[in-house]
Design a protein around this motif. Structure first.
Motif, PDB file in Angstrom:
ATOM      1  N   ASP A   1      -8.949 -36.155 -18.847  1.00  0.00           N
ATOM      2  CA  ASP A   1      -8.494 -34.763 -18.907  1.00  0.00           C
ATOM      3  C   ASP A   1      -7.507 -34.516 -20.038  1.00  0.00           C
ATOM      4  OD1 ASP A   1      -9.909 -33.970 -16.545  1.00  0.00           O
ATOM      5  OD2 ASP A   1      -8.378 -34.993 -15.370  1.00  0.00           O
ATOM      6  N   LEU A   2      -6.758 -35.552 -20.408  1.00  0.00           N
ATOM      7  CA  LEU A   2      -5.678 -35.371 -21.379  1.00  0.00           C
ATOM      8  C   LEU A   2      -5.494 -36.626 -22.213  1.00  0.00           C
ATOM      9  CD1 LEU A   2      -3.143 -33.805 -22.459  1.00  0.00           C
ATOM     10  CD2 LEU A   2      -1.854 -34.881 -20.604  1.00  0.00           C
ATOM     11  N   LEU A   3      -5.328 -36.429 -23.513  1.00  0.00           N
ATOM     12  CA  LEU A   3      -4.990 -37.507 -24.441  1.00  0.00           C
ATOM     13  C   LEU A   3      -3.629 -37.197 -25.046  1.00  0.00           C
ATOM     14  CD1 LEU A   3      -5.532 -39.993 -26.261  1.00  0.00           C
ATOM     15  CD2 LEU A   3      -6.776 -38.449 -27.818  1.00  0.00           C
ATOM     16  N   ILE A   4      -2.707 -38.150 -24.980  1.00  0.00           N
ATOM     17  CA  ILE A   4      -1.388 -37.997 -25.586  1.00  0.00           C
ATOM     18  C   ILE A   4      -1.275 -38.983 -26.736  1.00  0.00           C
ATOM     19  CG2 ILE A   4       1.104 -38.140 -25.242  1.00  0.00           C
ATOM     20  CD1 ILE A   4       0.647 -37.562 -22.285  1.00  0.00           C
ATOM     21  N   LEU A   5      -1.066 -38.474 -27.942  1.00  0.00           N
ATOM     22  CA  LEU A   5      -0.837 -39.313 -29.111  1.00  0.00           C
ATOM     23  C   LEU A   5       0.652 -39.290 -29.430  1.00  0.00           C
ATOM     24  CD1 LEU A   5      -3.757 -38.387 -31.562  1.00  0.00           C
ATOM     25  CD2 LEU A   5      -3.645 -40.247 -29.895  1.00  0.00           C
ATOM     26  N   LEU A   6       1.280 -40.447 -29.435  1.00  0.00           N
ATOM     27  CA  LEU A   6       2.692 -40.536 -29.776  1.00  0.00           C
ATOM     28  C   LEU A   6       2.825 -40.898 -31.250  1.00  0.00           C
ATOM     29  CD1 LEU A   6       4.112 -42.378 -26.643  1.00  0.00           C
ATOM     30  CD2 LEU A   6       3.954 -39.921 -27.092  1.00  0.00           C
ATOM     31  N   SER A   7       3.686 -40.164 -31.940  1.00  0.00           N
ATOM     32  CA  SER A   7       3.840 -40.335 -33.377  1.00  0.00           C
ATOM     33  C   SER A   7       5.321 -40.452 -33.728  1.00  0.00           C
ATOM     34  CB  SER A   7       3.206 -39.126 -34.098  1.00  0.00           C
ATOM     35  OG  SER A   7       3.285 -39.280 -35.493  1.00  0.00           O
ATOM     36  N   ASP A   8       5.617 -40.476 -35.028  1.00  0.00           N
ATOM     37  CA  ASP A   8       7.009 -40.493 -35.482  1.00  0.00           C
ATOM     38  C   ASP A   8       7.476 -39.098 -35.877  1.00  0.00           C
ATOM     39  OD1 ASP A   8       5.381 -40.271 -37.681  1.00  0.00           O
ATOM     40  OD2 ASP A   8       6.445 -41.744 -38.908  1.00  0.00           O
ATOM     41  N   ILE A   9       6.666 -38.093 -35.536  1.00  0.00           N
ATOM     42  CA  ILE A   9       7.032 -36.699 -35.773  1.00  0.00           C
ATOM     43  C   ILE A   9       6.832 -35.917 -34.480  1.00  0.00           C
ATOM     44  CG2 ILE A   9       6.507 -36.699 -38.245  1.00  0.00           C
ATOM     45  CD1 ILE A   9       3.805 -35.498 -37.599  1.00  0.00           C
ATOM     46  N   ASP A  10       7.335 -34.696 -34.446  1.00  0.00           N
ATOM     47  CA  ASP A  10       7.303 -33.912 -33.210  1.00  0.00           C
ATOM     48  C   ASP A  10       5.939 -33.315 -32.905  1.00  0.00           C
ATOM     49  OD1 ASP A  10       9.980 -34.427 -32.766  1.00  0.00           O
ATOM     50  OD2 ASP A  10      10.645 -32.649 -33.863  1.00  0.00           O
ATOM     51  N   GLY A  11       5.060 -33.232 -33.898  1.00  0.00           N
ATOM     52  CA  GLY A  11       3.751 -32.636 -33.698  1.00  0.00           C
ATOM     53  C   GLY A  11       3.193 -32.122 -35.001  1.00  0.00           C
ATOM     54  N   LEU A  12       2.291 -31.158 -34.929  1.00  0.00           N
ATOM     55  CA  LEU A  12       1.653 -30.599 -36.117  1.00  0.00           C
ATOM     56  C   LEU A  12       2.534 -29.528 -36.753  1.00  0.00           C
ATOM     57  CD1 LEU A  12      -0.941 -30.334 -37.897  1.00  0.00           C
ATOM     58  CD2 LEU A  12      -1.712 -28.580 -36.274  1.00  0.00           C
ATOM     59  N   SER A  13       2.641 -29.576 -38.066  1.00  0.00           N
ATOM     60  CA  SER A  13       3.353 -28.549 -38.825  1.00  0.00           C
ATOM     61  C   SER A  13       2.464 -28.052 -39.944  1.00  0.00           C
ATOM     62  CB  SER A  13       4.662 -29.107 -39.411  1.00  0.00           C
ATOM     63  OG  SER A  13       5.567 -29.455 -38.381  1.00  0.00           O
ATOM     64  N   SER A  14       2.803 -26.902 -40.495  1.00  0.00           N
ATOM     65  CA  SER A  14       2.006 -26.312 -41.560  1.00  0.00           C
ATOM     66  C   SER A  14       2.004 -27.173 -42.816  1.00  0.00           C
ATOM     67  CB  SER A  14       2.533 -24.911 -41.896  1.00  0.00           C
ATOM     68  OG  SER A  14       3.897 -24.975 -42.303  1.00  0.00           O
ATOM     69  N   ASP A  15       3.013 -28.040 -42.944  1.00  0.00           N
ATOM     70  CA  ASP A  15       3.108 -28.969 -44.057  1.00  0.00           C
ATOM     71  C   ASP A  15       3.943 -30.153 -43.584  1.00  0.00           C
ATOM     72  OD1 ASP A  15       2.772 -30.078 -46.532  1.00  0.00           O
ATOM     73  OD2 ASP A  15       4.015 -28.655 -47.627  1.00  0.00           O
ATOM     74  N   ASP A  16       4.038 -31.177 -44.393  1.00  0.00           N
ATOM     75  CA  ASP A  16       4.829 -32.343 -44.032  1.00  0.00           C
ATOM     76  C   ASP A  16       6.301 -31.954 -43.973  1.00  0.00           C
ATOM     77  OD1 ASP A  16       6.151 -34.734 -43.766  1.00  0.00           O
ATOM     78  OD2 ASP A  16       4.884 -35.809 -45.189  1.00  0.00           O
ATOM     79  N   PRO A  17       6.904 -31.933 -42.774  1.00  0.00           N
ATOM     80  CA  PRO A  17       8.293 -31.488 -42.655  1.00  0.00           C
ATOM     81  C   PRO A  17       9.286 -32.411 -43.353  1.00  0.00           C
ATOM     82  CG  PRO A  17       7.514 -32.404 -40.581  1.00  0.00           C
ATOM     83  CD  PRO A  17       6.324 -32.311 -41.481  1.00  0.00           C
ATOM     84  N   ARG A  18       8.887 -33.643 -43.627  1.00  0.00           N
ATOM     85  CA  ARG A  18       9.782 -34.571 -44.321  1.00  0.00           C
ATOM     86  C   ARG A  18       9.900 -34.226 -45.801  1.00  0.00           C
ATOM     87  NH1 ARG A  18       7.065 -38.231 -40.599  1.00  0.00           N
ATOM     88  NH2 ARG A  18       5.310 -38.110 -42.028  1.00  0.00           N
ATOM     89  N   ARG A  19       8.877 -33.534 -46.305  1.00  0.00           N
ATOM     90  CA  ARG A  19       8.868 -33.186 -47.729  1.00  0.00           C
ATOM     91  C   ARG A  19       9.092 -31.698 -47.959  1.00  0.00           C
ATOM     92  NH1 ARG A  19       3.503 -36.702 -49.605  1.00  0.00           N
ATOM     93  NH2 ARG A  19       4.301 -38.743 -48.951  1.00  0.00           N
ATOM     94  N   ASN A  20       8.751 -30.907 -46.967  1.00  0.00           N
ATOM     95  CA  ASN A  20       8.881 -29.460 -47.104  1.00  0.00           C
ATOM     96  C   ASN A  20       9.694 -28.904 -45.944  1.00  0.00           C
ATOM     97  OD1 ASN A  20       8.647 -26.720 -47.438  1.00  0.00           O
ATOM     98  ND2 ASN A  20       6.413 -26.652 -47.230  1.00  0.00           N
ATOM     99  N   PRO A  21      10.983 -28.625 -46.164  1.00  0.00           N
ATOM    100  CA  PRO A  21      11.840 -28.110 -45.077  1.00  0.00           C
ATOM    101  C   PRO A  21      11.420 -26.740 -44.580  1.00  0.00           C
ATOM    102  CG  PRO A  21      12.979 -28.023 -47.193  1.00  0.00           C
ATOM    103  CD  PRO A  21      11.725 -28.791 -47.421  1.00  0.00           C
ATOM    104  N   GLN A  22      10.534 -26.062 -45.333  1.00  0.00           N
ATOM    105  CA  GLN A  22      10.063 -24.739 -44.924  1.00  0.00           C
ATOM    106  C   GLN A  22       8.824 -24.816 -44.030  1.00  0.00           C
ATOM    107  OE1 GLN A  22      11.976 -22.150 -45.729  1.00  0.00           O
ATOM    108  NE2 GLN A  22      13.300 -23.619 -46.795  1.00  0.00           N
ATOM    109  N   ALA A  23       8.368 -26.015 -43.757  1.00  0.00           N
ATOM    110  CA  ALA A  23       7.167 -26.180 -42.923  1.00  0.00           C
ATOM    111  C   ALA A  23       7.400 -25.608 -41.533  1.00  0.00           C
ATOM    112  CB  ALA A  23       6.804 -27.663 -42.837  1.00  0.00           C
ATOM    113  N   LYS A  24       6.388 -24.920 -41.015  1.00  0.00           N
ATOM    114  CA  LYS A  24       6.491 -24.291 -39.696  1.00  0.00           C
ATOM    115  C   LYS A  24       5.812 -25.165 -38.640  1.00  0.00           C
ATOM    116  CE  LYS A  24       6.615 -19.551 -41.473  1.00  0.00           C
ATOM    117  NZ  LYS A  24       5.969 -18.203 -41.440  1.00  0.00           N
ATOM    118  N   PHE A  25       6.529 -25.349 -37.534  1.00  0.00           N
ATOM    119  CA  PHE A  25       5.997 -26.163 -36.443  1.00  0.00           C
ATOM    120  C   PHE A  25       4.938 -25.377 -35.670  1.00  0.00           C
ATOM    121  CE2 PHE A  25       6.062 -27.863 -32.092  1.00  0.00           C
ATOM    122  CZ  PHE A  25       5.780 -29.193 -32.362  1.00  0.00           C
TER     123      PHE A  25
END
Length: 207
Positions: free
Chosen positions: A96-120
Motif C-alpha cells: 500500500d505504501l513505499l517510504i524512501l528515506l533520503s538525505d533531503i526532506d523530499g522533492l523540490s523544484s530544484d536542488d535546494p543545496r544549490r538553489n536556495p530559491q527552490a520550492k518544496f
C-alpha cells in the motif's frame, strides 16, 4: 567488488538480525537479481516467499544480489539502484505504501543545496513531465546512488502499481512512525493505479 559483496552481505545481515532481535523481531534476507524478476517462474517463487515471510511476521531485508549481478554495467542485468528495487518489490507484493528515506526532506523544484530559491513540493497527485524535470541525476550521499531522478522513476513504478509513496529525510529518527501516524512529512506521491500496469514493461523497457 563482487567478492567483497559476498562478505558484506553476511555481515550486514548479522547487524540486522542483532538489531531486530532487540525488539523480538525476526529478519530474513531476500537477495534478488533482475533475472529473478524477468523469469516468470522465479518471480512467482519470489512473490510466494514474500507472502509467506509476511504471514509469519518476519521482516524481509531485500537487496540486490551483488555477488552475481553485473552492477558495474548499469541496467544490463541489475536494477540500477535500491530506489527502483524497492518500487519493484512494492509492485510485486501489492504493498500500500513505499517510504524512501533520503538525505533531503523530499522533492523540490530544484536542488535546494544549490538553489536556495527552490520550492518544496509536499504533494504530487500525478507524476507529470513537470515533476520529472525536477529530478537530479546526482546524490550527495556517500553511500547512496541515483539521486532524485531514481526516486522519481521509483515513484512511477510504485504509484502505477497502486501504492502511495513518500520521500522523507532519514536523518529524522521518528519519521517513519510519523508518516505511519498520518503526519505530513516529506513528499507524498498519490497512487493512481494504471489498469495497463505491467511490471515486466518496466523491467524490460525502463532500464
Amino acid at each position: 567488488k563482487q567478492a567483497y559483496a559476498a562478505v558484506g552481505q553476511a555481515r550486514l545481515m548479522m547487524v540486522y538480525q542483532k538489531l531486530f532481535a532487540e525488539y523480538n523481531q525476526t529478519a530474513a534476507q531476500v537477495l534478488l537479481t533482475k533475472d529473478t524478476m524477468v523469469n516468470d517462474s522465479s518471480r512467482y517463487n519470489a512473490q510466494n516467499t514474500f507472502d509467506e515471510l509476511l504471514k509469519l511476521g518476519t521482516i524481509p531485508i531485500v537487496n540486490e544480489n551483488d555477488t552475481v549481478s553485473t552492477s558495474e554495467i548499469p541496467y544490463v542485468d541489475s536494477f540500477g539502484d535500491n530506489d527502483r528495487l524497492s518500487a519493484i518489490v512494492t509492485a510485486l507484493i501489492g504493498a500500500d505504501l513505499l517510504i524512501l528515506l533520503s538525505d533531503i526532506d523530499g522533492l523540490s523544484s530544484d536542488d535546494p543545496r544549490r538553489n536556495p530559491q527552490a520550492k518544496f513540493v509536499n504533494l504530487v497527485p500525478e507524476i507529470t513531465a513537470e515533476f520529472l524535470s525536477m529530478g537530479k541525476e546526482t546524490s550527495s550521499s556517500d553511500v547512496g546512488t541515483g539521486g532524485m531522478s531514481a526516486k522519481l522513476a521509483a515513484a512511477r513504478i510504485a504509484t502505477d502499481s497502486g501504492a502511495d509513496m513518500v520521500i522523507a529525510n532519514g536523518d529524522q529518527v521518528e519519521v517513519i512512525l510519523q508518516i505511519m501516524g498520518g503526519e505530513e512529512k516529506g513528499t507524498l506521491f498519490l497512487a493512481h493505479p494504471n489498469l495497463d500496469f505491467d511490471l515486466m514493461h518496466y523491467l524490460n523497457n525502463e532500464y
